[in-house]
Design a protein around this motif. Structure first.
Motif, PDB file in Angstrom:
ATOM      1  N   ARG A 115       0.861  -1.182   0.000  1.00  0.00           N
ATOM      2  CA  ARG A 115       0.000   0.000   0.000  1.00  0.00           C
ATOM      3  C   ARG A 115       0.895   1.227   0.000  1.00  0.00           C
ATOM      4  NH1 ARG A 115      -2.622   0.024   6.082  1.00  0.00           N
ATOM      5  NH2 ARG A 115      -0.644   0.194   7.201  1.00  0.00           N
ATOM      6  N   ILE A 116       0.340   2.290  -0.513  1.00  0.00           N
ATOM      7  CA  ILE A 116       1.040   3.570  -0.482  1.00  0.00           C
ATOM      8  C   ILE A 116       0.211   4.511   0.367  1.00  0.00           C
ATOM      9  CG2 ILE A 116       1.944   5.518  -1.798  1.00  0.00           C
ATOM     10  CD1 ILE A 116       2.267   3.674  -4.189  1.00  0.00           C
ATOM     11  N   MET A 117       0.827   4.981   1.424  1.00  0.00           N
ATOM     12  CA  MET A 117       0.215   5.972   2.291  1.00  0.00           C
ATOM     13  C   MET A 117       0.553   7.342   1.718  1.00  0.00           C
ATOM     14  SD  MET A 117      -1.080   4.047   4.690  1.00  0.00           S
ATOM     15  CE  MET A 117      -1.402   5.130   6.095  1.00  0.00           C
ATOM     16  N   CYS A 118      -0.457   8.143   1.477  1.00  0.00           N
ATOM     17  CA  CYS A 118      -0.269   9.511   0.977  1.00  0.00           C
ATOM     18  C   CYS A 118      -0.840  10.462   2.017  1.00  0.00           C
ATOM     19  CB  CYS A 118      -0.949   9.699  -0.369  1.00  0.00           C
ATOM     20  SG  CYS A 118      -0.252   8.674  -1.674  1.00  0.00           S
ATOM     21  N   SER A 119       0.015  11.299   2.564  1.00  0.00           N
ATOM     22  CA  SER A 119      -0.388  12.202   3.649  1.00  0.00           C
ATOM     23  C   SER A 119      -1.099  11.414   4.756  1.00  0.00           C
ATOM     24  CB  SER A 119      -1.267  13.330   3.121  1.00  0.00           C
ATOM     25  OG  SER A 119      -0.580  14.057   2.137  1.00  0.00           O
ATOM     26  N   ASP A 120      -0.520  10.281   5.108  1.00  0.00           N
ATOM     27  CA  ASP A 120      -0.992   9.394   6.181  1.00  0.00           C
ATOM     28  C   ASP A 120      -2.339   8.735   5.914  1.00  0.00           C
ATOM     29  OD1 ASP A 120       1.295   9.575   7.790  1.00  0.00           O
ATOM     30  OD2 ASP A 120       0.620  11.490   8.588  1.00  0.00           O
ATOM     31  N   LEU A 121      -2.815   8.739   4.668  1.00  0.00           N
ATOM     32  CA  LEU A 121      -4.020   7.996   4.289  1.00  0.00           C
ATOM     33  C   LEU A 121      -3.616   6.818   3.417  1.00  0.00           C
ATOM     34  CD1 LEU A 121      -6.486  10.848   3.273  1.00  0.00           C
ATOM     35  CD2 LEU A 121      -6.592   9.420   5.319  1.00  0.00           C
ATOM     36  N   PRO A 122      -4.234   5.636   3.618  1.00  0.00           N
ATOM     37  CA  PRO A 122      -3.937   4.492   2.747  1.00  0.00           C
ATOM     38  C   PRO A 122      -4.599   4.698   1.389  1.00  0.00           C
ATOM     39  CG  PRO A 122      -5.618   3.892   4.340  1.00  0.00           C
ATOM     40  CD  PRO A 122      -5.193   5.304   4.670  1.00  0.00           C
ATOM     41  N   ALA A 123      -3.951   5.489   0.541  1.00  0.00           N
ATOM     42  CA  ALA A 123      -4.545   5.929  -0.718  1.00  0.00           C
ATOM     43  C   ALA A 123      -4.518   4.872  -1.809  1.00  0.00           C
ATOM     44  CB  ALA A 123      -3.819   7.181  -1.207  1.00  0.00           C
ATOM     45  N   ILE A 124      -3.493   4.029  -1.792  1.00  0.00           N
ATOM     46  CA  ILE A 124      -3.286   3.106  -2.909  1.00  0.00           C
ATOM     47  C   ILE A 124      -2.951   1.722  -2.372  1.00  0.00           C
ATOM     48  CG2 ILE A 124      -1.848   2.638  -4.936  1.00  0.00           C
ATOM     49  CD1 ILE A 124      -1.325   5.787  -4.876  1.00  0.00           C
ATOM     50  N   ARG A 125      -3.620   0.727  -2.942  1.00  0.00           N
ATOM     51  CA  ARG A 125      -3.282  -0.674  -2.657  1.00  0.00           C
ATOM     52  C   ARG A 125      -2.983  -1.320  -3.992  1.00  0.00           C
ATOM     53  NH1 ARG A 125      -8.486  -1.766   0.708  1.00  0.00           N
ATOM     54  NH2 ARG A 125      -9.021   0.220  -0.179  1.00  0.00           N
ATOM     55  N   MET A 126      -1.972  -2.187  -4.021  1.00  0.00           N
ATOM     56  CA  MET A 126      -1.567  -2.725  -5.316  1.00  0.00           C
ATOM     57  C   MET A 126      -0.925  -4.092  -5.208  1.00  0.00           C
ATOM     58  SD  MET A 126       1.391   0.017  -5.664  1.00  0.00           S
ATOM     59  CE  MET A 126       2.307   0.335  -4.180  1.00  0.00           C
ATOM     60  N   LEU A 127      -1.049  -4.819  -6.302  1.00  0.00           N
ATOM     61  CA  LEU A 127      -0.302  -6.043  -6.534  1.00  0.00           C
ATOM     62  C   LEU A 127       0.728  -5.708  -7.595  1.00  0.00           C
ATOM     63  CD1 LEU A 127       0.309  -9.119  -6.643  1.00  0.00           C
ATOM     64  CD2 LEU A 127      -1.485  -9.258  -8.401  1.00  0.00           C
ATOM     65  N   GLU A 128       1.975  -6.066  -7.331  1.00  0.00           N
ATOM     66  CA  GLU A 128       3.049  -5.866  -8.290  1.00  0.00           C
ATOM     67  C   GLU A 128       3.748  -7.212  -8.460  1.00  0.00           C
ATOM     68  OE1 GLU A 128       4.403  -1.393  -7.165  1.00  0.00           O
ATOM     69  OE2 GLU A 128       4.519  -2.883  -5.569  1.00  0.00           O
ATOM     70  N   ALA A 129       3.762  -7.739  -9.671  1.00  0.00           N
ATOM     71  CA  ALA A 129       4.357  -9.039  -9.940  1.00  0.00           C
ATOM     72  C   ALA A 129       5.467  -8.900 -10.967  1.00  0.00           C
ATOM     73  CB  ALA A 129       3.293 -10.015 -10.432  1.00  0.00           C
ATOM     74  N   VAL A 130       6.534  -9.658 -10.749  1.00  0.00           N
ATOM     75  CA  VAL A 130       7.694  -9.651 -11.638  1.00  0.00           C
ATOM     76  C   VAL A 130       8.113 -11.092 -11.889  1.00  0.00           C
ATOM     77  CG1 VAL A 130       8.492  -7.372 -10.889  1.00  0.00           C
ATOM     78  CG2 VAL A 130       9.313  -9.411  -9.697  1.00  0.00           C
ATOM     79  N   ALA A 131       8.901 -11.295 -12.923  1.00  0.00           N
ATOM     80  CA  ALA A 131       9.356 -12.642 -13.271  1.00  0.00           C
ATOM     81  C   ALA A 131      10.874 -12.679 -13.331  1.00  0.00           C
ATOM     82  CB  ALA A 131       8.768 -13.061 -14.610  1.00  0.00           C
ATOM     83  N   ALA A 132      11.404 -13.848 -13.035  1.00  0.00           N
ATOM     84  CA  ALA A 132      12.845 -14.071 -13.153  1.00  0.00           C
ATOM     85  C   ALA A 132      13.055 -15.352 -13.950  1.00  0.00           C
ATOM     86  CB  ALA A 132      13.478 -14.214 -11.769  1.00  0.00           C
ATOM     87  N   PRO A 133      14.045 -15.333 -14.848  1.00  0.00           N
ATOM     88  CA  PRO A 133      14.329 -16.561 -15.594  1.00  0.00           C
ATOM     89  C   PRO A 133      14.768 -17.669 -14.637  1.00  0.00           C
ATOM     90  CG  PRO A 133      15.543 -14.689 -16.477  1.00  0.00           C
ATOM     91  CD  PRO A 133      14.904 -14.240 -15.214  1.00  0.00           C
ATOM     92  N   ARG A 134      14.355 -18.889 -14.963  1.00  0.00           N
ATOM     93  CA  ARG A 134      14.830 -20.041 -14.186  1.00  0.00           C
ATOM     94  C   ARG A 134      16.275 -20.302 -14.548  1.00  0.00           C
ATOM     95  NH1 ARG A 134      10.106 -24.164 -12.684  1.00  0.00           N
ATOM     96  NH2 ARG A 134       8.634 -22.534 -12.256  1.00  0.00           N
ATOM     97  N   ARG A 135      16.998 -20.818 -13.580  1.00  0.00           N
ATOM     98  CA  ARG A 135      18.427 -21.098 -13.813  1.00  0.00           C
ATOM     99  C   ARG A 135      18.612 -22.450 -14.411  1.00  0.00           C
ATOM    100  NH1 ARG A 135      20.945 -17.562  -9.212  1.00  0.00           N
ATOM    101  NH2 ARG A 135      19.067 -16.483  -8.755  1.00  0.00           N
TER     102      ARG A 135
END
Length: 192
Positions: free
Chosen positions: A172-192
């Motif tokens: 979550r991103i708190m903006c001026s002490d309010l929970p303004a934004i909630r998010m899912l962020e996904a990334v990938a990595a190559p398998r070794r």
């Protein structure tokens, strides 16, 4: 009349993921995301570098890939009765580069300055870039981490084969002490 306040985030990893993604349906329905919570210390490198921090993913991804990221909005839901804006996005490394992030964001527009909210809704720039440029008082708080199965629907955004592992975080991103934004962020990595 006072502004509507954003709801408090969920307190367990499955409910937190549902809370962020509910505008686009339940991610756990059959054929949806095959996901399990993981601890930050159990994330492999370079995933740990990409997810375990209190910075904006925009900045972290640009530094990691050495190029600006480009926003691609996949779907949008507006909930005017709640003054909420939801979107599914991908970010690519440059305009024609590979997908480096899949994201879902839930934004309480009333918790942001009107000019910032308007620019977000324009859908031209990544969220982190907008908040940084407008110098919005903010604090990024990662809450939960996840591993997505290679045959999960979310893996399709990164090629959808066994050649990569997909991990994410709900923050979550708190903006001026309010929970303004909630998010899912996904990334990938190559398998070794």
């Amino acid at each position: 009349m006072s502004k509507p306040q954003p709801a408090a985030p969920a307190d367990n990893p499955y409910d937190a993921l549902r809370d962020v993604c509910d505008a686009f349906g339940d991610p756990f329905l059959p054929g949806g995301w095959k996901v399990e919570p993981v601890q930050a210390v159990d994330l492999p490198q370079p995933i740990q570098l990409l997810l375990v921090h209190n910075s904006h993913m925009t900045s972290v991804l640009e530094e990691h890939y050495g190029t600006p990221v480009v926003l691609h909005v996949r779907d949008v839901v507006l909930r005017p009765e709640r003054n909420e804006y939801h979107r599914e996005i991908t970010l690519t490394a440059g305009p024609d580069g590979p997908t480096v992030e899949f994201g879902v964001v839930r934004i309480a527009l009333s918790a942001l300055p009107a000019s910032v909210a308007a620019e977000i809704v324009e859908q031209k720039r990544p969220l982190g870039e907008i908040l940084i440029r407008h110098d919005v008082l903010r604090r990024v708080e990662p809450r939960f981490y996840y591993r997505f199965a290679a045959d999960s629907a979310i893996a399709a955004y990164f090629g959808g084969d066994e050649s990569c592992e997909v991990f994410g975080r709900v923050a979550r991103i708190m903006c001026s002490d309010l929970p303004a934004i909630r998010m899912l962020e996904a990334v990938a990595a190559p398998r070794r």
